[in-house]
Design a protein around this motif. Structure first.
Motif, mmCIF file in Angstrom:
data_model
loop_
_atom_site.group_PDB
_atom_site.id
_atom_site.type_symbol
_atom_site.label_atom_id
_atom_site.label_comp_id
_atom_site.label_asym_id
_atom_site.label_seq_id
_atom_site.Cartn_x
_atom_site.Cartn_y
_atom_site.Cartn_z
ATOM 1 N N HIS A 15 -49.979 27.960 77.739
ATOM 2 C CA HIS A 15 -49.697 27.087 76.596
ATOM 3 C C HIS A 15 -50.787 27.142 75.528
ATOM 4 O O HIS A 15 -50.564 26.713 74.411
ATOM 5 C CB HIS A 15 -49.469 25.648 77.056
ATOM 6 C CG HIS A 15 -50.675 24.993 77.639
ATOM 7 N ND1 HIS A 15 -51.020 25.127 78.955
ATOM 8 C CD2 HIS A 15 -51.619 24.218 77.073
ATOM 9 C CE1 HIS A 15 -52.127 24.456 79.185
ATOM 10 N NE2 HIS A 15 -52.510 23.892 78.067
ATOM 11 N N SER A 19 -48.067 28.082 72.442
ATOM 12 C CA SER A 19 -47.851 26.645 72.426
ATOM 13 C C SER A 19 -46.434 26.276 71.998
ATOM 14 O O SER A 19 -45.810 26.960 71.184
ATOM 15 C CB SER A 19 -48.849 26.003 71.455
ATOM 16 O OG SER A 19 -48.629 24.615 71.379
ATOM 17 N N GLU A 21 -46.141 23.223 70.750
ATOM 18 C CA GLU A 21 -46.450 22.200 69.758
ATOM 19 C C GLU A 21 -46.858 22.848 68.441
ATOM 20 O O GLU A 21 -47.455 23.905 68.452
ATOM 21 C CB GLU A 21 -47.581 21.306 70.282
ATOM 22 C CG GLU A 21 -47.170 20.504 71.493
ATOM 23 C CD GLU A 21 -48.254 19.547 71.976
ATOM 24 O OE1 GLU A 21 -49.286 19.413 71.299
ATOM 25 O OE2 GLU A 21 -48.056 18.936 73.021
ATOM 26 N N GLN A 23 -43.786 22.256 67.099
ATOM 27 C CA GLN A 23 -42.339 22.374 67.233
ATOM 28 C C GLN A 23 -41.995 23.797 67.652
ATOM 29 O O GLN A 23 -42.705 24.733 67.317
ATOM 30 C CB GLN A 23 -41.637 22.052 65.903
ATOM 31 C CG GLN A 23 -41.823 20.636 65.447
ATOM 32 C CD GLN A 23 -41.194 20.373 64.089
ATOM 33 O OE1 GLN A 23 -40.440 21.173 63.561
ATOM 34 N NE2 GLN A 23 -41.520 19.223 63.518
ATOM 35 N N SER A 33 -41.609 15.184 67.652
ATOM 36 C CA SER A 33 -41.364 16.259 68.616
ATOM 37 C C SER A 33 -40.167 15.918 69.483
ATOM 38 O O SER A 33 -39.891 14.753 69.765
ATOM 39 C CB SER A 33 -42.577 16.441 69.524
ATOM 40 O OG SER A 33 -43.679 16.903 68.800
ATOM 41 N N ALA A 35 -38.884 15.478 72.861
ATOM 42 C CA ALA A 35 -39.575 15.165 74.114
ATOM 43 C C ALA A 35 -39.429 16.292 75.124
ATOM 44 O O ALA A 35 -38.351 16.842 75.301
ATOM 45 C CB ALA A 35 -39.022 13.865 74.694
ATOM 46 N N GLU A 38 -40.954 20.201 73.226
ATOM 47 C CA GLU A 38 -41.996 20.560 72.263
ATOM 48 C C GLU A 38 -43.333 19.906 72.622
ATOM 49 O O GLU A 38 -44.018 19.372 71.766
ATOM 50 C CB GLU A 38 -41.563 20.184 70.851
ATOM 51 C CG GLU A 38 -40.345 20.968 70.418
ATOM 52 C CD GLU A 38 -39.864 20.633 69.028
ATOM 53 O OE1 GLU A 38 -39.265 21.521 68.403
ATOM 54 O OE2 GLU A 38 -40.060 19.502 68.554
ATOM 55 N N MET A 39 -43.667 19.971 73.880
ATOM 56 C CA MET A 39 -44.927 19.396 74.350
ATOM 57 C C MET A 39 -45.612 20.374 75.287
ATOM 58 O O MET A 39 -44.961 21.036 76.092
ATOM 59 C CB MET A 39 -44.679 18.086 75.084
ATOM 60 C CG MET A 39 -44.165 16.994 74.203
ATOM 61 S SD MET A 39 -43.864 15.499 75.170
ATOM 62 C CE MET A 39 -43.395 14.392 73.860
ATOM 63 N N ASP A 40 -46.916 20.439 75.178
ATOM 64 C CA ASP A 40 -47.737 21.231 76.084
ATOM 65 C C ASP A 40 -48.390 20.293 77.090
ATOM 66 O O ASP A 40 -48.427 19.083 76.893
ATOM 67 C CB ASP A 40 -48.848 21.957 75.296
ATOM 68 C CG ASP A 40 -48.308 23.075 74.423
ATOM 69 O OD1 ASP A 40 -47.268 23.661 74.771
ATOM 70 O OD2 ASP A 40 -48.939 23.377 73.389
ATOM 71 N N ARG A 43 -49.190 16.370 78.247
ATOM 72 C CA ARG A 43 -48.047 15.511 77.896
ATOM 73 C C ARG A 43 -46.751 16.013 78.528
ATOM 74 O O ARG A 43 -45.924 15.232 78.968
ATOM 75 C CB ARG A 43 -47.880 15.409 76.381
ATOM 76 C CG ARG A 43 -49.019 14.665 75.719
ATOM 77 C CD ARG A 43 -48.841 14.396 74.239
ATOM 78 N NE ARG A 43 -48.210 15.462 73.489
ATOM 79 C CZ ARG A 43 -47.276 15.277 72.558
ATOM 80 N NH1 ARG A 43 -46.872 14.077 72.249
ATOM 81 N NH2 ARG A 43 -46.768 16.296 71.907
ATOM 82 N N HIS A 44 -46.569 17.309 78.569
ATOM 83 C CA HIS A 44 -45.359 17.875 79.157
ATOM 84 C C HIS A 44 -45.239 17.493 80.630
ATOM 85 O O HIS A 44 -44.148 17.233 81.135
ATOM 86 C CB HIS A 44 -45.362 19.396 79.001
ATOM 87 C CG HIS A 44 -44.159 20.037 79.616
ATOM 88 N ND1 HIS A 44 -44.162 20.519 80.904
ATOM 89 C CD2 HIS A 44 -42.918 20.259 79.131
ATOM 90 C CE1 HIS A 44 -42.970 21.021 81.187
ATOM 91 N NE2 HIS A 44 -42.199 20.865 80.130
ATOM 92 N N TRP A 47 -43.517 14.136 81.227
ATOM 93 C CA TRP A 47 -42.070 14.231 81.075
ATOM 94 C C TRP A 47 -41.456 14.979 82.251
ATOM 95 O O TRP A 47 -40.395 14.608 82.763
ATOM 96 C CB TRP A 47 -41.701 14.919 79.756
ATOM 97 C CG TRP A 47 -41.743 13.966 78.619
ATOM 98 C CD1 TRP A 47 -42.769 13.788 77.739
ATOM 99 C CD2 TRP A 47 -40.736 13.039 78.244
ATOM 100 N NE1 TRP A 47 -42.455 12.801 76.834
ATOM 101 C CE2 TRP A 47 -41.210 12.323 77.121
ATOM 102 C CE3 TRP A 47 -39.481 12.733 78.736
ATOM 103 C CZ2 TRP A 47 -40.468 11.336 76.497
ATOM 104 C CZ3 TRP A 47 -38.738 11.753 78.102
ATOM 105 C CH2 TRP A 47 -39.235 11.067 76.995
#
Length: 145
Positions: A15, A19, A21, A23, A33, A35, A38-40, A43-44, A47
Motif C-alpha cells: 500500500h 495506495s 488513497e 481515491q 472516500s 469506505a 479507498e483506504m490503506d 484504516r482498511h 473495515w
C-alpha cells in the motif's frame, strides 16, 4: 511484461507504493472516500475486521439461495433474447443485490439501491454526473418530504 499471481498479490499488499488513497476512481473528485475500498492500512484493517464479523460461513450459507435466485432471475430475463452481457446482466446486478441484502436493505428497495449504485460507478471519471449519482445513491430509501 507479464504479470503472474505472485507479482499482482505483492503489489496489492504494497500500500505504500500502490495506495488506494485518496481515491481509486479517476478523476479525483471532492468527495469522501468509499469506505474500505479507498483506504490503506491501518484504516482498511478496521473495515476489514468489521466485514469479517459480518460475513461468516453461516451468513454465506444463508445468502447462497438468494444469490442463486437472483442469478436465475437475471438469466430468465435475458434468455428470451438468446444473448447476455455477463457484466451488465450479472456482474453488476448480482453483487450489488447481495450487498444490499447483507447490510439489511429491504427487498423492495434493493432494485432502486442496486440501480443507483451501478449508475454511480458507471459515471466514474466524469465529475458532474458522478456527483449527482452519488447524491442520488446516498438518498436511496430516504422518504421525500
Amino acid at each position: 511484461m507479464m504479470l503472474d499471481h505472485t507479482t499482482v498479490r505483492a503489489a496489492a499488499a504494497d500500500h505504500r507504493r500502490f495506495s488506494s488513497e485518496p481515491q481509486v476512481l479517476r478523476p479525483i473528485l471532492p468527495r469522501p472516500s468509499l469506505a474500505a475500498l479507498e483506504m490503506d492500512p491501518p484504516r482498511h484493517g478496521d473495515w476489514r475486521a468489521l466485514c469479517d464479523q459480518a460475513v461468516t460461513p453461516h451468513v454465506v450459507d444463508v445468502l447462497e439461495p438468494m444469490v442463486r435466485a437472483d442469478v436465475d432471475k437475471h438469466l430468465d430475463e435475458v434468455m428470451p433474447g438468446g444473448r447476455a452481457d455477463l457484466v451488465a446482466d450479472l456482474a453488476n446486478a448480482v453483487p450489488a443485490e447481495t450487498i444490499c441484502r447483507l447490510v439489511g436493505i429491504d427487498d423492495d428497495l434493493v432494485p432502486e439501491v442496486r440501480d443507483r449504485a451501478i449508475a454511480m460507478f458507471a459515471a466514474r471519471g466524469n465529475p458532474v454526473p458522478f456527483r449527482g449519482n452519488l447524491c442520488a445513491f446516498a438518498e436511496c430509501g430516504v422518504p421525500s418530504s
